[in-house]
Motif scaffolding. Sequence first.
Motif, PDB file in Angstrom:
ATOM      1  N   GLY A  44       0.835  -1.205   0.000  1.00  0.00           N
ATOM      2  CA  GLY A  44       0.000   0.000   0.000  1.00  0.00           C
ATOM      3  C   GLY A  44       0.858   1.237   0.000  1.00  0.00           C
ATOM      4  N   GLY A  45       0.332   2.291  -0.595  1.00  0.00           N
ATOM      5  CA  GLY A  45       1.051   3.560  -0.606  1.00  0.00           C
ATOM      6  C   GLY A  45       2.396   3.474  -1.292  1.00  0.00           C
ATOM      7  N   GLY A  46       2.523   2.552  -2.248  1.00  0.00           N
ATOM      8  CA  GLY A  46       3.787   2.415  -2.980  1.00  0.00           C
ATOM      9  C   GLY A  46       4.786   1.515  -2.272  1.00  0.00           C
ATOM     10  N   GLN A  47       4.449   1.099  -1.049  1.00  0.00           N
ATOM     11  CA  GLN A  47       5.364   0.208  -0.309  1.00  0.00           C
ATOM     12  C   GLN A  47       4.940  -1.244  -0.550  1.00  0.00           C
ATOM     13  N   PRO A  48       5.892  -2.131  -0.900  1.00  0.00           N
ATOM     14  CA  PRO A  48       5.502  -3.513  -1.195  1.00  0.00           C
ATOM     15  C   PRO A  48       5.064  -4.261   0.061  1.00  0.00           C
ATOM     16  N   GLY A  49       4.298  -5.331  -0.132  1.00  0.00           N
ATOM     17  CA  GLY A  49       3.863  -6.167   0.978  1.00  0.00           C
ATOM     18  C   GLY A  49       5.044  -6.908   1.589  1.00  0.00           C
ATOM     19  N   ASP A  50       4.913  -7.219   2.884  1.00  0.00           N
ATOM     20  CA  ASP A  50       6.003  -7.889   3.584  1.00  0.00           C
ATOM     21  C   ASP A  50       6.123  -9.359   3.199  1.00  0.00           C
ATOM     22  N   ARG A  51       7.314  -9.886   3.434  1.00  0.00           N
ATOM     23  CA  ARG A  51       7.618 -11.304   3.222  1.00  0.00           C
ATOM     24  C   ARG A  51       8.140 -11.874   4.535  1.00  0.00           C
ATOM     25  N   GLY A  52       8.211 -13.197   4.597  1.00  0.00           N
ATOM     26  CA  GLY A  52       8.751 -13.821   5.795  1.00  0.00           C
ATOM     27  C   GLY A  52       8.233 -15.235   5.953  1.00  0.00           C
ATOM     28  N   THR A  53       8.066 -15.653   7.210  1.00  0.00           N
ATOM     29  CA  THR A  53       7.626 -17.022   7.462  1.00  0.00           C
ATOM     30  C   THR A  53       6.501 -17.056   8.496  1.00  0.00           C
ATOM     31  N   LEU A  54       5.604 -18.018   8.293  1.00  0.00           N
ATOM     32  CA  LEU A  54       4.590 -18.363   9.305  1.00  0.00           C
ATOM     33  C   LEU A  54       4.832 -19.827   9.596  1.00  0.00           C
ATOM     34  N   GLY A  55       5.510 -20.103  10.712  1.00  0.00           N
ATOM     35  CA  GLY A  55       5.916 -21.482  10.975  1.00  0.00           C
ATOM     36  C   GLY A  55       6.833 -21.947   9.850  1.00  0.00           C
ATOM     37  N   GLU A  56       6.467 -23.058   9.183  1.00  0.00           N
ATOM     38  CA  GLU A  56       7.280 -23.603   8.097  1.00  0.00           C
ATOM     39  C   GLU A  56       6.898 -23.003   6.746  1.00  0.00           C
ATOM     40  N   SER A  57       5.808 -22.218   6.723  1.00  0.00           N
ATOM     41  CA  SER A  57       5.333 -21.671   5.446  1.00  0.00           C
ATOM     42  C   SER A  57       6.036 -20.365   5.106  1.00  0.00           C
ATOM     43  N   ASN A  58       6.450 -20.257   3.817  1.00  0.00           N
ATOM     44  CA  ASN A  58       7.079 -19.019   3.354  1.00  0.00           C
ATOM     45  C   ASN A  58       6.032 -18.064   2.835  1.00  0.00           C
ATOM     46  N   HIS A  93      15.295  -7.757   6.337  1.00  0.00           N
ATOM     47  CA  HIS A  93      16.147  -7.089   5.350  1.00  0.00           C
ATOM     48  C   HIS A  93      15.282  -6.392   4.300  1.00  0.00           C
ATOM     49  N   HIS A  94      14.279  -7.124   3.808  1.00  0.00           N
ATOM     50  CA  HIS A  94      13.350  -6.605   2.792  1.00  0.00           C
ATOM     51  C   HIS A  94      12.547  -5.430   3.361  1.00  0.00           C
ATOM     52  N   ARG A  95      11.985  -5.623   4.545  1.00  0.00           N
ATOM     53  CA  ARG A  95      11.133  -4.596   5.141  1.00  0.00           C
ATOM     54  C   ARG A  95      11.916  -3.326   5.440  1.00  0.00           C
TER      55      ARG A  95
END
Length: 409
Positions: A44-58, A93-95
């Motif tokens: 939103g607002g030109g900023q990309p969505g976050d990435r990471g992990t939820l348990g074992e899920s990427n 790092h991404h965020r």
Amino acid sequence: MFTTTPLYYEKPYGRTSTATVVEIVKWKGNDAIILDRTIFYPEGGGQPGDRGTLGESNVTDTQTDDQGRLLHIVSGQTALAVGDTVAVGLDWHHRYDYMQQHTAQHLLSGTLHRLLGIGTVSVHLGHDDMSIELEADTISESDINLVEDEVNAIVRKSVPVTAQVVSQAESTTLGLRRPVKVDGDVRIVRIGTYDTIACGGIHVADSSELISIQFLRSERIRGHVRTFWTAGERCVAMVRRNREIVDAIGSRLSVPPEAILQGVATLQEQLTDAKHQIRNAVSRSATLLLEQQLQAAGHADGIPLVVFDAAQWTEDEFKVLPELVLSFESLALCAVKKREDGKLAWLVALKGIEDGQSVFQAVRQKPLLLIEGKGGGKPPLWQGVGTDSMQKDQFLDHMVELYREHLHV
Ligand SMILES: [Zn+2]
């Protein structure tokens, strides 16, 4: 509908947390997980969505869908189930990279507006650089330098970056450089006293975290100038990478960095000179080869008839043949050269011969068909390429006959 509690405004530096899976839905063929609360910021607002992990899920992206649901999108299917409590890990790092680019964009837009009265039309936070389209059709180098110096001075001052939610009415009293685009309460983001604007994005807490902001380049777009910038760790990485490139070029040229431009200019001069010498050498050797053909040539009415296979010629020598032919007063020439690509280059020259055009018409009507020759020209030169190089000897025999017939030998 369930609304996820956002933690990213309260804790923009939170890298890990726990949450409960509320629902699992589909997003463009992938599973998308809805949590009770989250530190993941949705695009939103030109900023990309976050990435990471939820348990074992990427989690490869975070989006808000058209129902306003906050989706943690995984690639493929998740092993998680509704009701699971999961460890949430942000790709920091991404965020943080985008927090730096985004905050730097505020500071740049604010400074452009404050010092030069130039508004921002649009912004883009890219993977490699950040761009700001200006409400101006041009910007001078000295103005760019002024802005760059000013934003870096503010970076060094360690100015706090703060956010505050105010009412719509109050927002109109704050002297924002851009009108508010949302209804209801407004989130105001300030960089000290240097910039105040409504924004729903995630920012660094202190200007010193931007480390350094550098101008990269500009371009014209839709009557505006678009400026490209880089900031933060990304900027440091770019400076290092550029230094390595400069060092590598310097060591190849065996000169210090400040002498690289002169070194490249010298190389270019040497290259131009070498190409000139090669051209001359090719022209000399082609002249010798043509002279050999002329010695073996027959004549018709004092006009040399030179018909040959240039198998002994290089392709470069063959390319200068038209130029050499033009220096003759009179000459009837036909030459072929099988190229490396298997095709047969052909050249017909009828210099000092009246009605050469009609002679060439005869060439086109028969011999050229043998080699499936394409191409053309005008008196005294015609050239092109044939696809059937197997027929070249037959083609040359026909050409000798044709010349003898048309030139009345
Ligand atoms: Zn912002």
